[in-house]
Design an enzyme around this catalytic site. Structure first.
Site, PDB file in Angstrom:
ATOM      1  N   GLY A   9       0.893  -1.330  -0.104  1.00  0.00           N
ATOM      2  CA  GLY A   9       0.189  -0.049   0.007  1.00  0.00           C
ATOM      3  C   GLY A   9       0.828   1.316  -0.063  1.00  0.00           C
ATOM      4  CE  LYS A  14       4.858   0.722  -2.517  1.00  0.00           C
ATOM      5  NZ  LYS A  14       3.920   1.548  -1.821  1.00  0.00           N
ATOM      6  CB  SER A  15      10.566   3.941  -1.507  1.00  0.00           C
ATOM      7  OG  SER A  15       9.826   3.798  -2.567  1.00  0.00           O
ATOM      8  CG  HIS A  49      10.512   9.207  -2.829  1.00  0.00           C
ATOM      9  ND1 HIS A  49      10.651   7.791  -2.300  1.00  0.00           N
ATOM     10  CD2 HIS A  49       9.105   9.303  -2.951  1.00  0.00           C
ATOM     11  CE1 HIS A  49       9.357   7.091  -2.142  1.00  0.00           C
ATOM     12  NE2 HIS A  49       8.448   7.970  -2.251  1.00  0.00           N
ATOM     13  CD  GLU A  61      14.153  12.065 -13.057  1.00  0.00           C
ATOM     14  OE1 GLU A  61      12.916  11.921 -13.065  1.00  0.00           O
ATOM     15  OE2 GLU A  61      14.720  12.434 -12.096  1.00  0.00           O
ATOM     16  CG  ASP A  82      10.300   3.935  -6.002  1.00  0.00           C
ATOM     17  OD1 ASP A  82       9.136   3.771  -6.206  1.00  0.00           O
ATOM     18  OD2 ASP A  82      10.809   4.292  -4.938  1.00  0.00           O
TER      19      ASP A  82
END
Length: 174
Positions: A9, A14-15, A49, A61, A82
């Site tokens: 979620g 996760k990252s 991030h 990117e 990601d």
């Protein structure tokens, strides 16, 4: 272990899990970012991030042409992609249909499974809630679910991340 697939979620960690694992890989890290700063809130999220990552990491990117972008990464890196969730949204915004999106997901999975280095792919699990009322939202949920299942099939390890903890997912039996 070439490909690790991390799903869960929003804000589940996760990252952070991917970043910690890449740091421990003992290889140069390439972070492949799919997000675009379309508004101030998204720009702030991207900045948070970026602050989580060491400054010496390389960044690629790739908001749209993800398979082409990763194909240019030389061997021996730890690669973090990601995330697939934003990538699918970007492809839908560009007008890609589901078949094209799944073809691109297969290309990413094949690359990741064959890559000579560690690859960590991050995505959101959005199919656990209610059925969205709007057709575009339903299409996004369905398309992302199919992309996630496609890429996860190529993974040596697939994990669900909840509250910063991981649960290993067994592969589907054919």
């Amino acid at each position: 272990m070439p490909l690790t697939f991390l799903t869960g979620g929003a804000r589940s960690g996760k990252s952070s899990v991917a970043v910690r694992r890449a740091e421990r890989a003992g290889a140069p890290v390439v972070f492949v970012a799919t997000g675009q700063a379309g508004d101030a809130e998204m720009a702030e999220r991207i900045a948070l991030h970026q602050a989580e990552r060491p400054p010496h990491w390389s960044t690629v990117e790739a908001p749209l042409d993800l398979a082409d972008a990763v194909a240019g990464i030389g061997p021996g890196h730890a690669v973090i992609v990601d995330c697939l969730s934003l990538w699918v949204s970007n492809l839908m915004g560009r007008g890609d249909d589901q078949a094209s999106t799944l073809d691109q997901a297969h290309a990413l999975g094949r690359w990741a499974a064959a890559y000579p280095g560690q690859v960590l792919v991050v995505t959101n699990e959005v199919g656990s809630g209610i059925v969205p009322m709007h057709p575009v939202s339903r299409d996004y949920r369905d398309r992302l679910g199919r992309v996630n299942a496609t890429v996860a099939r190529y993974a040596d390890l697939a994990q669900l991340v909840v509250a910063g903890r991981t649960l290993t997912l067994d592969p589907l039996e054919d």
